[in-house]
Write a protein that holds these residues in place. Structure first.
Motif, mmCIF file in Angstrom:
data_model
loop_
_atom_site.group_PDB
_atom_site.id
_atom_site.type_symbol
_atom_site.label_atom_id
_atom_site.label_comp_id
_atom_site.label_asym_id
_atom_site.label_seq_id
_atom_site.Cartn_x
_atom_site.Cartn_y
_atom_site.Cartn_z
ATOM 1 N N ALA A 54 40.404 38.107 49.831
ATOM 2 C CA ALA A 54 41.504 38.281 50.778
ATOM 3 C C ALA A 54 41.606 39.714 51.268
ATOM 4 O O ALA A 54 42.001 39.968 52.408
ATOM 5 C CB ALA A 54 42.817 37.850 50.133
ATOM 6 N N ALA A 55 41.264 40.677 50.415
ATOM 7 C CA ALA A 55 41.363 42.094 50.774
ATOM 8 C C ALA A 55 40.077 42.630 51.390
ATOM 9 O O ALA A 55 39.989 43.820 51.696
ATOM 10 C CB ALA A 55 41.738 42.922 49.544
ATOM 11 N N GLY A 56 39.092 41.766 51.574
ATOM 12 C CA GLY A 56 37.838 42.203 52.179
ATOM 13 C C GLY A 56 36.992 43.074 51.281
ATOM 14 O O GLY A 56 36.270 43.949 51.757
ATOM 15 N N ILE A 57 37.040 42.828 49.974
ATOM 16 C CA ILE A 57 36.257 43.624 49.020
ATOM 17 C C ILE A 57 34.859 43.020 48.932
ATOM 18 O O ILE A 57 34.555 42.243 48.014
ATOM 19 C CB ILE A 57 36.935 43.668 47.630
ATOM 20 N N ASP A 58 33.985 43.355 49.859
ATOM 21 C CA ASP A 58 32.649 42.760 49.810
ATOM 22 C C ASP A 58 31.754 43.418 48.768
ATOM 23 O O ASP A 58 30.645 42.936 48.503
ATOM 24 C CB ASP A 58 31.984 42.792 51.187
ATOM 25 N N VAL A 114 47.238 51.569 53.429
ATOM 26 C CA VAL A 114 46.439 50.398 53.767
ATOM 27 C C VAL A 114 46.816 49.915 55.153
ATOM 28 O O VAL A 114 47.963 49.564 55.410
ATOM 29 C CB VAL A 114 46.659 49.255 52.744
ATOM 30 N N ASP A 115 45.882 49.938 56.072
ATOM 31 C CA ASP A 115 46.094 49.398 57.416
ATOM 32 C C ASP A 115 45.585 47.967 57.420
ATOM 33 O O ASP A 115 44.374 47.737 57.362
ATOM 34 C CB ASP A 115 45.345 50.243 58.449
ATOM 35 N N ARG A 116 46.490 47.007 57.477
ATOM 36 C CA ARG A 116 46.076 45.615 57.341
ATOM 37 C C ARG A 116 45.105 45.197 58.459
ATOM 38 O O ARG A 116 44.331 44.267 58.293
ATOM 39 C CB ARG A 116 47.297 44.701 57.349
ATOM 40 N N GLU A 117 45.134 45.883 59.611
ATOM 41 C CA GLU A 117 44.234 45.506 60.685
ATOM 42 C C GLU A 117 42.788 45.854 60.366
ATOM 43 O O GLU A 117 41.856 45.333 60.987
ATOM 44 C CB GLU A 117 44.652 46.208 61.992
ATOM 45 N N GLU A 118 42.578 46.760 59.380
ATOM 46 C CA GLU A 118 41.222 47.142 58.991
ATOM 47 C C GLU A 118 40.613 46.142 58.024
ATOM 48 O O GLU A 118 39.437 46.175 57.755
ATOM 49 C CB GLU A 118 41.224 48.523 58.343
ATOM 50 N N MET A 119 41.437 45.253 57.457
ATOM 51 C CA MET A 119 40.973 44.358 56.420
ATOM 52 C C MET A 119 40.361 43.090 57.021
ATOM 53 O O MET A 119 40.668 42.698 58.105
ATOM 54 C CB MET A 119 42.121 43.976 55.494
ATOM 55 N N LEU A 171 50.193 43.466 49.197
ATOM 56 C CA LEU A 171 48.969 43.524 48.404
ATOM 57 C C LEU A 171 49.322 43.684 46.927
ATOM 58 O O LEU A 171 50.340 44.282 46.587
ATOM 59 C CB LEU A 171 48.095 44.706 48.830
ATOM 60 N N SER A 172 48.463 43.161 46.063
ATOM 61 C CA SER A 172 48.677 43.377 44.631
ATOM 62 C C SER A 172 48.212 44.782 44.264
ATOM 63 O O SER A 172 47.419 45.415 44.973
ATOM 64 C CB SER A 172 47.896 42.349 43.810
ATOM 65 N N VAL A 173 48.712 45.258 43.131
ATOM 66 C CA VAL A 173 48.280 46.560 42.617
ATOM 67 C C VAL A 173 46.761 46.581 42.470
ATOM 68 O O VAL A 173 46.094 47.556 42.843
ATOM 69 C CB VAL A 173 48.971 46.855 41.268
ATOM 70 N N LEU A 174 46.187 45.500 41.952
ATOM 71 C CA LEU A 174 44.740 45.436 41.775
ATOM 72 C C LEU A 174 44.008 45.540 43.108
ATOM 73 O O LEU A 174 42.956 46.188 43.203
ATOM 74 C CB LEU A 174 44.357 44.131 41.069
ATOM 75 N N GLN A 175 44.535 44.924 44.148
ATOM 76 C CA GLN A 175 43.890 45.019 45.456
ATOM 77 C C GLN A 175 43.867 46.450 45.974
ATOM 78 O O GLN A 175 42.866 46.894 46.540
ATOM 79 C CB GLN A 175 44.590 44.099 46.462
ATOM 80 N N TYR A 176 44.955 47.187 45.786
ATOM 81 C CA TYR A 176 44.953 48.597 46.169
ATOM 82 C C TYR A 176 43.853 49.352 45.415
ATOM 83 O O TYR A 176 43.138 50.183 45.995
ATOM 84 C CB TYR A 176 46.303 49.247 45.855
#
Length: 250
Positions: A68-72, A245-250, A31-36
């Protein structure tokens, strides 16, 4: 229920990092820093929307990374300016066209990716009760007040000091720095009218313009700013250890 939004400042170029991309787009553990950083706000139940200030050439990438990170909660981007203050002003102007004046706005540095949930909660609570909130932590060190900074033939610079600040008398400011949108817009207009264009941070701008007192919200030592290459190394180690970050939650 008061609407609360995040305004993430991601317009920096990261010259001190000597990286091929700005540090907020550096990838760590997939993940990018911004995504975190966006995920911290995405996961907080009181945050309703996320806006990002970024350079025009990176805005499409911001949108792609949000998806991509699921930021709705991601809404849109604003264009970064030549300086951090320009970017802040552009961000405030952008959200002023889209949000109500009573909206609580958490202004946050994109390169503070380990933002705790408790810090977001504290900012919102303090702003709602006091009118503003500045994330801060107590200092563990005392400070020398620098008098001058001169070029020297032996060292790069020689710094001198004749005064000090005790650690009990200072707080280390972080972000988020949180205000109602109507006050941010008021500060933006006043800064333009008074020609204030060199404030290093939103809380400094508030002080310069007399929008005080400012109230401290709960900060965290984890909420550090990625400024130098060693900071990225530390962030990478923390991510590896804590696996936030648990990728399965994304």
């Amino acid at each position: 229920m008061t609407r609360c939004i995040a305004l993430i400042l991601a317009g920096g170029v990261g010259n001190r990092m000597h990286l091929s991309v700005p540090k907020q787009f550096t990838e760590v553990n997939g993940l990018s820093v911004l995504q975190y950083t966006m995920l911290a706000f995405q996961r907080h139940k009181l945050v309703d929307a996320v806006y990002v200030v970024a350079a025009p050439k990176w805005q499409e990438i911001v949108k792609e990374q949000a998806m991509a990170a699921g930021i709705d909660k991601f809404c849109s981007t604003a264009s970064a300016g030549a300086t951090s203050m320009d970017s802040l002003m552009n961000g405030i102007a952008h959200i002023s066209e889209l949000e109500g004046e009573d909206t609580v706005v958490l202004v946050h540095d994109a390169v503070r990716p380990l933002l705790p949930e408790e810090t977001i909660s504290s900012n919102i609570a303090v702003c709602l009760s006091r009118g503003n909130a500045i994330t801060a932590i107590e200092s563990q060190e005392s400070f020398m007040v620098m008098e001058q900074k001169e070029k020297d033939c032996v060292a790069d610079y020689v710094r001198t000091s004749n005064d000090y600040l005790l650690r009990e008398s200072v707080l280390k400011a972080q972000t988020p720095q949180t205000f109602r949108l109507k006050e941010l817009e008021s500060m933006r207009r006043e800064a333009i009218e008074q020609g204030v264009d060199d404030a290093q941070s939103l809380f400094i701008l508030a002080c310069r313009l007399g929008h005080t007192p400012l109230y401290a919200a709960q900060g965290s030592s984890l909420n550090f700013k990625l400024t130098h290459p060693t900071d990225i190394d530390l962030f990478r180690a923390i991510v590896h250890e804590l696996r936030p970050v648990d990728r399965e939650e994304m």
